[in-house]
Design a protein around this motif. Sequence first.
Motif: not given
Length: 53
Positions: A5-8, A10-15, A19-25
């Motif tokens: 998604a990143h390579r394509a 996609a926006y960080f917030r959408d990724i 992914g269901g991740w709570r934390h940006d890190r």
Amino acid sequence: MATSAHRAGAYFRDIKKQGGWRHDRTTQGYIEEASRFEENAAGSLLRTRIKPA
């Protein structure tokens, strides 16, 4: 999924949401982990075709 998604573009917030991740890190960690294989000296060897002599 995060890497593709990143390579394509996609926006960080959408990724992060997909992914269901709570934390940006956490999300950033997945993206950085994959980029280690793209941005290294040996990577150029894998992308280059050697012409027969």
